[in-house]
Design a protein around this motif. Structure first.
Motif, mmCIF file in Angstrom:
data_model
loop_
_atom_site.group_PDB
_atom_site.id
_atom_site.type_symbol
_atom_site.label_atom_id
_atom_site.label_comp_id
_atom_site.label_asym_id
_atom_site.label_seq_id
_atom_site.Cartn_x
_atom_site.Cartn_y
_atom_site.Cartn_z
ATOM 1 N N PHE A 86 0.995 -1.177 -0.490
ATOM 2 C CA PHE A 86 -0.082 0.047 0.245
ATOM 3 C C PHE A 86 1.396 1.077 -0.337
ATOM 4 O O PHE A 86 1.849 1.429 -0.012
ATOM 5 C CB PHE A 86 -0.849 -0.225 1.208
ATOM 6 N N GLN A 87 0.346 2.319 -0.273
ATOM 7 C CA GLN A 87 0.808 3.977 -0.834
ATOM 8 C C GLN A 87 0.281 4.072 0.778
ATOM 9 O O GLN A 87 -1.147 3.963 1.525
ATOM 10 C CB GLN A 87 0.371 4.370 -1.513
ATOM 11 N N LYS A 88 0.968 4.671 1.877
ATOM 12 C CA LYS A 88 0.460 5.533 2.812
ATOM 13 C C LYS A 88 0.674 6.762 2.807
ATOM 14 O O LYS A 88 1.253 7.749 1.927
ATOM 15 C CB LYS A 88 1.969 5.344 4.386
ATOM 16 N N LYS A 89 -1.039 6.884 3.408
ATOM 17 C CA LYS A 89 -1.769 8.500 2.898
ATOM 18 C C LYS A 89 -1.339 9.345 4.195
ATOM 19 O O LYS A 89 -1.518 10.828 3.729
ATOM 20 C CB LYS A 89 -3.051 8.140 2.309
ATOM 21 N N ALA A 90 -1.308 9.129 5.412
ATOM 22 C CA ALA A 90 -1.684 9.527 6.288
ATOM 23 C C ALA A 90 -0.271 10.717 6.364
ATOM 24 O O ALA A 90 1.130 10.402 5.602
ATOM 25 C CB ALA A 90 -1.167 8.930 7.456
ATOM 26 N N LYS A 91 -0.841 11.782 7.244
ATOM 27 C CA LYS A 91 0.806 12.752 6.798
ATOM 28 C C LYS A 91 1.688 12.574 8.474
ATOM 29 O O LYS A 91 2.279 13.547 7.961
ATOM 30 C CB LYS A 91 0.318 14.201 6.662
ATOM 31 N N ARG A 92 0.835 12.167 9.412
ATOM 32 C CA ARG A 92 0.986 12.295 10.521
ATOM 33 C C ARG A 92 1.703 11.530 11.103
ATOM 34 O O ARG A 92 1.198 9.949 10.604
ATOM 35 C CB ARG A 92 -0.069 12.738 11.166
ATOM 36 N N GLN A 99 -6.087 0.711 10.214
ATOM 37 C CA GLN A 99 -6.842 0.006 9.575
ATOM 38 C C GLN A 99 -5.700 -1.113 7.969
ATOM 39 O O GLN A 99 -6.180 -2.228 8.358
ATOM 40 C CB GLN A 99 -7.913 0.659 8.755
ATOM 41 N N GLU A 100 -4.564 -0.868 8.976
ATOM 42 C CA GLU A 100 -3.922 -1.265 7.338
ATOM 43 C C GLU A 100 -3.356 -2.467 8.491
ATOM 44 O O GLU A 100 -3.168 -3.433 7.463
ATOM 45 C CB GLU A 100 -2.474 -0.541 7.292
ATOM 46 N N ILE A 101 -2.951 -2.203 9.765
ATOM 47 C CA ILE A 101 -2.351 -3.788 10.543
ATOM 48 C C ILE A 101 -3.495 -4.579 11.099
ATOM 49 O O ILE A 101 -3.074 -5.574 10.146
ATOM 50 C CB ILE A 101 -1.969 -2.639 11.767
#
Length: 122
Positions: A86-92, A99-101
């Motif tokens: 997946f591409q990590k979208k979160a900026k923090r 949800q990925e875990i």
């Protein structure tokens, strides 16, 4: 310990299709990491996925300002299982989103089931 005969790679869920959507450079990094896992080695960028055990590894690759991740397990003797890409979208922060875990946990259970049915468990 490295081996001459690579283990097969098994893809769970949409992990293979998701990886194919990554930029070519990132696919190359992940592909090489998976090959190293197949022959019993560990890629320099492969790190244990926090909280899920040492045999669950994550490769993080950055490209053009974006971060891509692939999660796989080497816990099974006869195969390497790719659980998520997946591409990590979160900026923090750098933490993997919950949800990925959760998806990785579900797919790990699916991998365990697949391994038991196709490789005789163990």
């Amino acid at each position: 310990m490295a081996t001459d005969v690579p283990k097969p790679v098994e893809w769970i869920g949409s992990s293979k299709a998701d990886l194919k959507m990554f930029p070519a450079t990132v696919r190359g990094v992940v592909g090489f990491a998976l090959y190293q896992a197949q022959v019993g080695l560990k890629h320099r960028d492969a790190k244990p996925l926090r909280g899920l055990g040492a045999n669950l590894l994550e490769v993080v690759s950055r490209y053009d300002g974006d971060t891509y991740r692939a999660v796989y397990t080497v816990r099974f003797k006869a195969a390497v299982y790719v659980l998520h890409a997946f591409q990590k979208k979160a900026k923090r922060g750098i933490a993997t989103p919950k949800q990925e875990i959760d998806l990785v946990r579900r797919r790990l259970r699916a991998a365990e089931q697949h391994y038991s049915e196709n490789y005789g468990g163990g």
